[in-house]
Structure formats: structure tokens, C-alpha cells
Design an enzyme around this catalytic site. Structure first.
Site, PDB file in Angstrom:
ATOM      1  N   ASP A 182      -4.326 -17.299  12.011  1.00  0.00           N
ATOM      2  CA  ASP A 182      -4.912 -16.631  13.177  1.00  0.00           C
ATOM      3  C   ASP A 182      -4.094 -15.439  13.620  1.00  0.00           C
ATOM      4  O   ASP A 182      -4.449 -14.744  14.562  1.00  0.00           O
ATOM      5  CB  ASP A 182      -5.110 -17.626  14.326  1.00  0.00           C
ATOM      6  N   CYS A 239     -15.079  17.194 -10.839  1.00  0.00           N
ATOM      7  CA  CYS A 239     -15.147  18.095  -9.685  1.00  0.00           C
ATOM      8  C   CYS A 239     -14.066  17.699  -8.683  1.00  0.00           C
ATOM      9  O   CYS A 239     -13.310  18.535  -8.186  1.00  0.00           O
ATOM     10  CB  CYS A 239     -16.492  18.000  -8.983  1.00  0.00           C
ATOM     11  N   CYS A 250     -19.319  15.354 -10.063  1.00  0.00           N
ATOM     12  CA  CYS A 250     -18.730  14.296 -10.865  1.00  0.00           C
ATOM     13  C   CYS A 250     -17.237  14.203 -10.619  1.00  0.00           C
ATOM     14  O   CYS A 250     -16.677  14.974  -9.859  1.00  0.00           O
ATOM     15  CB  CYS A 250     -18.983  14.555 -12.344  1.00  0.00           C
ATOM     16  N   ASP A 274       1.795 -16.338  12.642  1.00  0.00           N
ATOM     17  CA  ASP A 274       1.910 -16.257  11.189  1.00  0.00           C
ATOM     18  C   ASP A 274       1.713 -14.835  10.652  1.00  0.00           C
ATOM     19  O   ASP A 274       1.476 -14.643   9.474  1.00  0.00           O
ATOM     20  CB  ASP A 274       0.940 -17.239  10.513  1.00  0.00           C
ATOM     21  N   ASP A 323      -3.160 -21.961   7.438  1.00  0.00           N
ATOM     22  CA  ASP A 323      -2.528 -22.402   8.652  1.00  0.00           C
ATOM     23  C   ASP A 323      -3.333 -23.609   9.139  1.00  0.00           C
ATOM     24  O   ASP A 323      -4.508 -23.718   8.831  1.00  0.00           O
ATOM     25  CB  ASP A 323      -2.621 -21.242   9.650  1.00  0.00           C
TER      26      ASP A 323
END
Ligand code: ADP
Ligand code: MG
Length: 769
Positions: free
Chosen positions: A657, A16, A13, A661, A459
Site C-alpha cells: 500500500d 524520420c 516512419c 513499504d 504485503d
């Protein structure tokens, strides 16, 4: 300093994970340690000179955990090549699956033994309660005395054999003062067992305490029974959360047919080298990424890009490894092997993202870390309160008896398990689901941020339009220049540019078989155009702003006409005069309109960001229904436009792309890259839409929203169980209604809280988006 990813064994859990982090993180030489409970992996950065994984293991070994270096395994292989790596990643994943399957088999065996007993006793308890308070059922046919003895015989092996991990957890607490869920369950069930056995073996004590007839063996049996069953359910469903990644791994082709020395031979995939020519027959899997040298066909890429319609491919096109060649026979030259293939990169990215930590998890982690010790203290406080305060209102023996019940109940219901599983299980499913649709998400943080996005900036070229413009008109304006001449000189210049506009102009010239001229002193002016010298004369080409910056008079009528039609004008000139105007038209992507419509339905504002002419941009924006146009922006200013929107309070996703940019992608809250070809790694992108399918964008947002909803539901339920359960177990309802949550029911509730969280995450898998 070394950064290593290790497998972690022995965890149950979130506490732990916290315990391990605390122990290792404070060891000298360790800089950072992060443990993920859902993937059962850890990332440790440490100084190799000062400490080793073995030394760390010595410390946490005492607590029942161990770290397994993944390098150890791969170093054993002698011929360690790059392509081995992918194989090892796959092998590791499959191997750890085998380990898990074994663990599940063990849990299943235990469940088969203990669960029916627990269920039987649970029913008996219910019968007992009903027959006590109503006339619906007769009294249980076996006397309490006999029943207690039967229960003793059943509880003993269940506690010490099936419940061994919990007993060990309890003992570990007394020895090392480190507690986890096992500790809570261990102490709770052990106390119930020891108390009951004392009363059973020594009737004098029972008489002296004036204790009630029923003993607490049922608590031990039911709690261990239900928790074992719950753990079994939890592990099987946890395994299912990772199925998406496993499916991807299995896509990898095992062998390839290649041509060597003029002969066709079949070789293992790892032996294929870059440049080898692979023969792919109809219906066969394309073994690796490559370029088609010969043949044409349609290829089913659904398994990689999520696109259900097969894609037509011809000579010169790129193909992705693991996709299926439908009808034609293809000769494909391998361009990527080993870890460089698209599939390998996807697997790697998905695996990393699934193991990463979402910011929302931080709160749950912090609570889980202190939860166990707090609960331990609280349970003792409650026991004392019953004895001290309860005894004012009832006989001491009864108060003690109820206090003990409360003590055990709190310990078994308060487990941070569900809290720890709430976030990572949903993230694993969400990231995997996205990948199956061709959406790659970098990490959990990106996924989390994505769901809050309310402004998308796109874009233009290559995102909304296909990015493949065509020349539609040429208007010569020079003293004695012809259409052909304008195209010849302009194309000569554009031949040296990578811009989509340049490609269009050059291919027009090639179509008309126009001979291109040599260019000297060539330069690109980003976002404006280009310049160069042809036959000792300087030429420039580009947009209006560029021409005006060198004081050339642009014919606004021509520019207006072009741009009103949605065409991009390119102006060609010498330093003295404008020689011609060229109009270029790009086609809008088929799915652009649908994408914008869907984004609007999600309540998202959409803007277009471009360096193109304002009118051109507006024309295209109108076609697809985009709200705002930000045009004539130089590449270096695109990031600033994003910042402006962020300052205005929007959470912005930028789609592009990644060519000019990248800074804007990095600045946006979420950068979304349009993947092209077989390259998926765009550094500045948080999300990648494979193969330029813009229509994946609303889907991606939906996946992130659904995932985060699931996380929130999970966290709510995990906390809710505890918020309701703990006070009820403590006996808060007793003064009002005379009821106290039975620890056996508390145990069952606890077990099912984890199961319900994982099951809820799994629901995401089949959810329609
Ligand atoms: P986008 O924002 O659409 O990616 P860019 O920033 O790349 O646009 O370019 C902006 C403008 O600069 C183009 O619309 C065009 O007018 C001009 N331009 C850029 N590169 C070239 C080129 N190679 N030839 C002609 N014009 C160019
Ligand atoms: Mg661009």
C-alpha cells in the site's frame, strides 16, 4: 535548461524520427531530444538562452518536418488557471485527432483514385503472366504497345500528384543527403518511370538496348497505389490504438449543480471550487472527486476502476469524479478540482506511459536509423553486380534490365516503417487496455519488465487482508487491572497512532463508550509499537520483540493461542510488567484466494512479507495458498528481503500500500501499489491497482504478457518481411529458379507489412485475458 514536449508534424516512419533526433540533438544548446513516432510527439531539453524551437524548426523544416510547441497555444489564453490545464490537454488531444482525421480524409481521397487503377493493373499483370506460361487464359486482348501508352498516361499523374511526397523525399535526399522511407519509394518509382518513358519516347534506345516489350510503368502505379492504400489503413488503425485514452477524456463532466447562497445553480465544471457542495441526483454523473456530506447510494465506478459491481457509499465516504450515482441523491463536497482530480491524473499517466519508450524498442530503433542509407547503398551494389556479374551469363542488356528491376524492388520493399510501428502501437493499446481495467502503468519500461516477473511478494495488511482489523479478545494480566481498564489505557495511547491496529483498538473503546485519557511524550516505534505517558506513568504497546527488547517476560501460551488462530497479538505493558494482551483479527479479502490461484496458474511463486507475528502470518498465508512467509520483518528491512530474492535470481514484483513499504516497492523489479481512495500517484510504484482490487494483479500480468507477445510478433514480422523480401528482390533466387521478385509485388508487400503490424496491435484490444 528547459524541457518541453512538442508535437511533431511530417513524420512517416522510424527513420524520420531518427533524422529529426539527429539534426536537433546535434544543434548547439540542445541537451536531449527524443522523438516518438507512434504518438507523434517529442521531448526536447534545451537551453533557452542559446536556442529556440523556431530555430530548430528552420533546420528540420528543410527536411519536411516541423515542431509545434504546446505552450504557445495555452499562453494565448489570458486567464490561465490550473483547471485550464486539464482542458488544454483534452483540447490538444482532440485537436490533434481532428488534424489526423483530415490527413486520413486526404489519404482516402487519393486511395479512391489510385487504388482501383493499381488493382486493375495488378490483375492485368497477373493475367499476362498466367497467359504467358499456361493455356488457362488467352493472351491479353490489348497489345503491349497500346498498353504501354495507356500506362504512361495513368502513371504520370499518379507519380507526380499522388506520389508527390515521395518525389519530394527523393529530391530532398539529393539536396540534403537525408533519407527516409519517402526517399526509397521516391527513387524507386521515379527510376522506373524515367526508364520506361525514355524507352517509350525513344524507340531507338529501346532497340539499341534490346529491351523487353513490357515497360515498368506498372511498378510506379502499383507501388504508389498500394502504399497510399496501406498508409490510409495504417492511419485509421493507428487512430484506433488511442481510443482508450480518448474514452477516458470524454468521461469528464461538463457541468455541476452546486449550492450557492442556499440556491441550486448549474455551473461549468471549471468554475467549481474546492469546498463547494455538489448535488448529484440518481442516474447522474458525479462531477468531481469529493466526500459525501449527505445521503447514501451505490455508485458505478466501472469506468474508472474497471470494477463492474456498483459500490455502496454512505455519508463520509469518498467518491470519484466521472463515476455514476445509481439510486440515492447525494450531496458531495468537492475535494479535488482541475489537474488534481483522479480522472485527470489517470489521463495524464496513461498519456505519458503511452508516449514512453520500451527498452525492447532500442534494437529496432538502431536498425531503423541505419537501415535507409544501408539499403540505398545496397540497391546500387546489386545493380552493379547484375551488370558486372550477370552479364557474364546473359546479354548485357538483359542483365541491366533485371538489375534495374532488382534496384527498384529493393528500394520499395525495404522500408523500416513496420519496424518503427511494432513496439509503440502495441504499448499504446496495452497501456490503454490496462487503464480500462483500473490498472495504471507508469511507463513502457514497467510494462515490459512486468511480463518477466516470476516472484510476487505481497504485503499482508491492506493487500491480502482488508486492513480493517477488529478486537476479538482482551486478556488482562496486571495485578489489579480489568478488561475495561486495559482497553481504556491502551486505546488512549493508540488514539495517536495511524496504524490499522490502532484504529481497531480505538473504535472498540468508542463502541463501549470508554472515555480516553490524555497522553504525553508519545512516540511511534515503526514495526514494533508505541509508547507514551498517561497520568505520569509510562506505558508501551506492541509486539513480542518489542517487549523482549526491554526484558519483559511475555506469556508465550497466550501469544501462541492468538497467533495460531490467525490473530495479531498486541501486548500492553508498563516498564515493569505486562498489563494485558489484546487479539485482533483482520478479514481476508474476498478476492485474495482467487488471485493467488490465478498467479499460480501463471507459474508465479508468491510470498507474504509482513511485520506481524510468524504464526499469524502463516495462518493467513495458508488460507489463501501463499507459498512462502517472510514474517516479523521491520519496515526498514523489507527492501533487503526483496534484494535477497533478486540475488537468488528471481524477477520480483512487490505489492503493497506504499505506507511503510515504499522502499520495498522501489527496490522490486516492479512495484505494484494498491490504490486507495482518490490518490493514484504513488511515486515508487510502477503499477497501481485502483481501489485496492488485488484481483487486478493477474490481469495486469496478463496484459503485460499479451502486450509483449504482440510486440515480439510485430518485430518478427517486420524483420521477416525484409529478410525474405530484400534477397528475393535483389534476385538471389534468379540463378536457382529464374525468378526475381517483381517490384510491384514488393511494393504491395511493404505496404501491408505496416498495416499488418498495426492490425496485430489492435487485436490486443479485443483479446480476452
Ligand atoms: P505490516 O507488515 O503488517 O504492515 P507493521 O510493520 O506496520 O506490519 O507492524 C508490525 C507489527 O508491529 C504489528 O504486527 C504489531 O505487532 C506491531 N505494531 C505496529 N504498530 C502498532 C501499533 N500502533 N499498536 C500496536 N502494535 C503495533
Ligand atoms: Mg503495512
Amino acid at each position: 535548461m528547459k524541457i518541453e514536449t512538442v508535437k511533431v508534424a511530417g513524420m512517416h516512419c522510424a527513420s524520420c524520427a531518427y533524422n529529426i533526433k539527429k539534426v536537433i540533438g546535434t544543434m548547439p544548446g540542445v541537451k536531449m531530444c527524443d522523438i516518438n513516432i507512434a504518438t507523434e510527439k517529442g521531448i526536447i531539453s534545451y537551453d533557452e538562452q542559446k536556442i529556440s524551437i523556431d530555430q530548430m524548426n528552420q533546420e528540420i523544416g528543410k527536411l519536411g518536418y516541423s515542431l509545434h510547441s504546446q505552450e504557445e497555444k495555452s499562453n494565448k489564453h489570458t486567464n490561465h488557471t490550473i483547471s485550464d490545464d486539464h482542458d488544454h490537454a483534452a483540447m490538444d488531444l482532440l485537436r490533434s485527432k481532428e488534424d489526423k482525421l483530415q490527413e486520413i480524409a486526404e489519404l482516402k481521397k487519393n486511395t479512391h483514385f489510385v487504388f482501383p487503377v493499381a488493382l486493375y493493373i495488378f490483375l492485368w499483370m497477373t493475367w499476362d503472366v498466367i497467359s504467358h506460361y499456361t493455356n488457362v487464359l488467352p493472351m491479353f486482348p490489348i497489345s503491349m504497345d497500346v498498353m504501354n501508352k495507356i500506362l504512361f498516361i495513368l502513371a504520370t499523374p499518379i507519380l507526380f500528384w499522388i506520389g508527390k511526397p515521395y518525389i519530394v523525399g527523393a529530391l530532398r535526399f539529393f539536396k540534403y543527403r537525408v533519407a527516409n522511407m519517402d526517399t526509397l519509394v521516391g527513387i524507386g518509382t521515379l527510376v522506373a518511370y524515367v526508364y520506361s518513358t525514355m524507352l517509350l519516347l525513344f524507340p531507338e534506345i529501346k532497340a539499341a538496348l534490346n529491351a523487353p516489350e513490357g515497360l515498368y510503368y506498372d511498378v510506379t502505379i502499383v507501388v504508389i497505389g498500394f502504399i497510399t492504400y496501406g498508409k490510409y489503413l495504417e492511419s485509421t488503425s493507428k487512430l484506433k490504438t488511442g481510443e482508450a485514452l480518448e474514452k477516458l477524456l470524454h468521461l469528464q463532466a461538463k457541468s455541476a449543480t452546486i449550492i450557492r447562497d442556499g440556491k441550486e445553480i448549474e455551473i461549468p465544471i471549471d468554475d467549481v471550487k474546492i469546498g463547494d457542495v455538489m448535488i448529484v441526483k440518481p442516474g447522474q454523473k458525479i462531477p468531481l472527486d469529493g466526500v459525501i456530506l449527505e445521503g447514501s447510494s451505490s455508485v458505478d465506478e466501472a469506468m474508472i476502476t474497471g470494477e463492474s459491481i456498483p459500490v455502496d457509499k454512505k455519508t463520509g465516504d469518498t467518491v470519484i469524479g466521472a463515476t455514476i450515482n445509481k439510486q440515492g441523491s447525494l450531496n458531495v463536497q468537492a475535494t479535488k478540482i482541475g489537474t488534481d482530480t483522479m480522472l485527470s491524473q489517470i489521463v495524464n499517466m496513461v498519456e505519458n506511459a503511452q508516449g514512453s519508450r520500451a527498452p525492447i524498442q532500442r534494437v529496432a530503433d538502431q536498425i531503423a536509423a541505419i537501415f535507409v542509407p544501408v539499403v540505398l547503398v545496397f540497391s546500387v551494389v546489386v545493380l552493379l553486380a547484375w551488370v558486372l556479374i550477370g552479364s557474364q551469363f546473359m546479354p548485357l542488356t538483359q542483365a541491366f534490365s533485371l538489375g534495374l528491376l532488382a534496384f527498384v524492388g529493393i528500394l520499395v520493399i525495404a522500408c523500416p516503417c513496420a519496424m518503427g510501428l511494432a513496439t509503440p502501437t502495441a504499448i499504446i493499446v496495452g497501456v490503454g487496455k490496462a487503464a480500462q481495467h483500473g490498472i495504471l502503468i507508469k511507463d513502457a519500461e514497467s510494462l515490459e519488465k512486468f511480463h518477466t516477473v516470476n516472484y510476487v511478494v505481497m504485503d499482508k495488511t491492506g493487500t491480502i487482508t482488508k486492513g480493517k482489523p477488529e478486537v476479538t479478545a482482551i486478556i488482562p494480566t496486571g495485578k489489579n487491572s480489568s478488561e475495561k481498564e486495559v482497553l481504556q489505557y491502551l486505546a488512549s495511547l493508540e488514539k495517536l497512532s495511524e496504524h490499522p491496529l490502532a484504529h481497531a483498538i480505538v473504535s472498540k473503546a468508542q463502541d463501549l463508550s470508554i472515555e480516553l485519557l490524555p497522553v504525553k511524550d508519545f512516540a511511534v516505534l515503526e514495526g514494533k509499537g508505541l509508547q507514551g505517558t498517561i497520568q505520569n506513568r509510562e506505558y508501551i504497546a506492541g509486539n513480542t520483540a518489542f517487549m523482549e527488547s526491554i526484558n519483559l517476560n511475555v506469556d508465550n501460551n497466550i501469544i501462541e493461542t492468538f497467533s495460531q488462530q490467525g490473530k495479531t497479538p498486541v501486548i500492553f505493558a508498563t516498564q515493569e510488567e505486562i498489563i494485558g494482551y489484546v487479539a485482533l483479527a483482520d478479514t481476508i479479502k474476498d478476492d485474495a484466494l482467487e488471485t493467488v490461484t490465478q498467479l499460480h496458474r501463471l507459474g508465479i511463486h508468491i510470498a507474504m512479507l509482513t511485520g506481524d507475528h510468524k504464526n499469524t502470518a502463516e495462518y493467513i498465508a495458508k488460507q489463501v495458498g501463499i507459498d512462502t512467509v517472510i514474517a516479523e520483518v521491520l519496515p526498514q528491512h523489507k527492501a533487503e528481503e526483496i534484494q535477497k530474492l533478486q540475488k537468488a535470481g528471481y524477477i520480483v514484483a512487490m505489492v503493497g500500500d506504499g505506507i511503510n513499504d515504499a522502499p520495498a516497492l522501489a527496490t522490486a523489479d516492479v512495484g505494484v501499489a494498491m490504490g486507495t481512495g482518490t490518490d493514484i500517484a504513488i511515486e515508487s510504484a510502477a503499477v497501481t491497482l485502483l481501489c485496492g482490487h488485488i484481483s487486478k494483479l493477474p490481469l495486469a500480468i496478463n496484459v503485460s504478457r499479451a502486450t509483449m507477445n504482440t510486440v515480439k510478433q510485430n518485430l518478427f514480422w517486420a524483420f521477416f518481411y525484409n529478410i525474405i523480401g530484400i534477397p528475393a528482390a535483389a534476385g538471389l533466387l534468379y540463378p536457382l529458379f529464374g525468378i526475381i521478385l517483381n517490384p510491384a509485388i514488393a511494393g504491395a508487400a511493404m505496404a501491408f507489412s505496416s498495416v499488418s503490424v498495426v492490425a496485430n496491435s489492435l487485436r490486443l484490444k479485443t483479446k480476452k485475458l
